[in-house]
Design a protein around this motif. Structure first.
Motif, PDB file in Angstrom:
ATOM      1  N   VAL A   1      48.120  79.111  60.349  1.00 35.24           N
ATOM      2  CA  VAL A   1      46.693  79.354  60.527  1.00 35.24           C
ATOM      3  C   VAL A   1      46.217  78.501  61.699  1.00 35.24           C
ATOM      4  O   VAL A   1      46.486  77.303  61.775  1.00 35.24           O
ATOM      5  N   ALA A   2      45.492  79.098  62.598  1.00 32.04           N
ATOM      6  CA  ALA A   2      45.015  78.387  63.787  1.00 32.04           C
ATOM      7  C   ALA A   2      43.828  77.496  63.437  1.00 32.04           C
ATOM      8  O   ALA A   2      43.036  77.800  62.546  1.00 32.04           O
ATOM      9  N   ASN A   3      43.710  76.358  64.145  1.00 35.85           N
ATOM     10  CA  ASN A   3      42.568  75.458  63.946  1.00 35.85           C
ATOM     11  C   ASN A   3      41.302  76.018  64.572  1.00 35.85           C
ATOM     12  O   ASN A   3      40.207  75.730  64.133  1.00 35.85           O
ATOM     13  N   PHE A   4      41.450  76.730  65.632  1.00 37.49           N
ATOM     14  CA  PHE A   4      40.318  77.342  66.315  1.00 37.49           C
ATOM     15  C   PHE A   4      40.561  78.824  66.390  1.00 37.49           C
ATOM     16  O   PHE A   4      41.697  79.250  66.481  1.00 37.49           O
ATOM     17  N   PRO A   5      39.602  79.617  66.415  1.00 36.70           N
ATOM     18  CA  PRO A   5      38.178  79.344  66.334  1.00 36.70           C
ATOM     19  C   PRO A   5      37.756  79.095  64.896  1.00 36.70           C
ATOM     20  O   PRO A   5      38.246  79.717  63.974  1.00 36.70           O
TER      21      PRO A   5
END
Length: 170
Positions: free
Chosen positions: A28-32
């Motif tokens: 899972v990406a931290n951004f956006p």
């Protein structure tokens, strides 16, 4: 009867060997971030900035009180009662004038009973000074022969007055 077909023998004995390994989903990406997290970040930064600004403004507005309290400690070294009384009177007057910077003439012109009443009434309902100490302070400052001062009590009362006086009472 159960003879392997030519296609099975070429591929391998175990049909499970043909399956691919399990593929994990991408991390899972931290951004956006979601809009709620951005709003929380903006709110937190705004509250931190507002708190710092209020603290800085308070420190700036009360710097004269800290300076006056430091000057009270230097008054302890004065041995002559008349000089001590004059210096303490001047210090209290300077603090009062600074607190009432918009109308300094109303404080600067006070003397005697009016100055004592001002000192008694400028802390609201709980005066920092008591009348006998103020009488002794006035007598020591302006009379040649005056009774000895209770310096420690006067310093405690002056420190309390500097801490508690309010410019809106002035």
């Amino acid at each position: 009867m159960n003879t392997p077909s030519p296609s099975q023998s070429a591929i391998g004995a175990n049909p499970l060997d043909q399956l691919a390994d399990i593929h994990l989903p991408p991390p899972v990406a931290n951004f956006p971030w979601a809009p709620g997290w951005w709003a929380l970040l903006v709110l937190t930064v705004s509250l931190a900035a507002l708190s710092f600004w209020l603290w800085w403004r308070y420190r700036k507005r009360t710097a004269y009180r800290r300076a006056a309290k430091m000057e009270l400690t230097t008054l302890q070294g004065i041995t002559d009662d008349a000089e001590f009384a004059r210096e303490l009177n001047q210090l209290l007057r300077r603090v009062a004038i600074h607190a009432r910077s918009s109308n300094t003439s109303s404080v600067a012109g006070l003397s005697g009973a009016q100055w004592q009443a001002f000192l008694l009434n400028s802390c609201g309902d709980k005066p920092a000074f008591n009348q006998p100490q103020l009488d002794a302070l006035t007598a020591a400052a302006y009379q040649a022969q005056a009774p000895a001062l209770d310096r420690q009590q006067l310093l405690v009362q002056a420190r309390l007055w500097i801490k508690r006086h309010r410019s809106h009472y002035v």
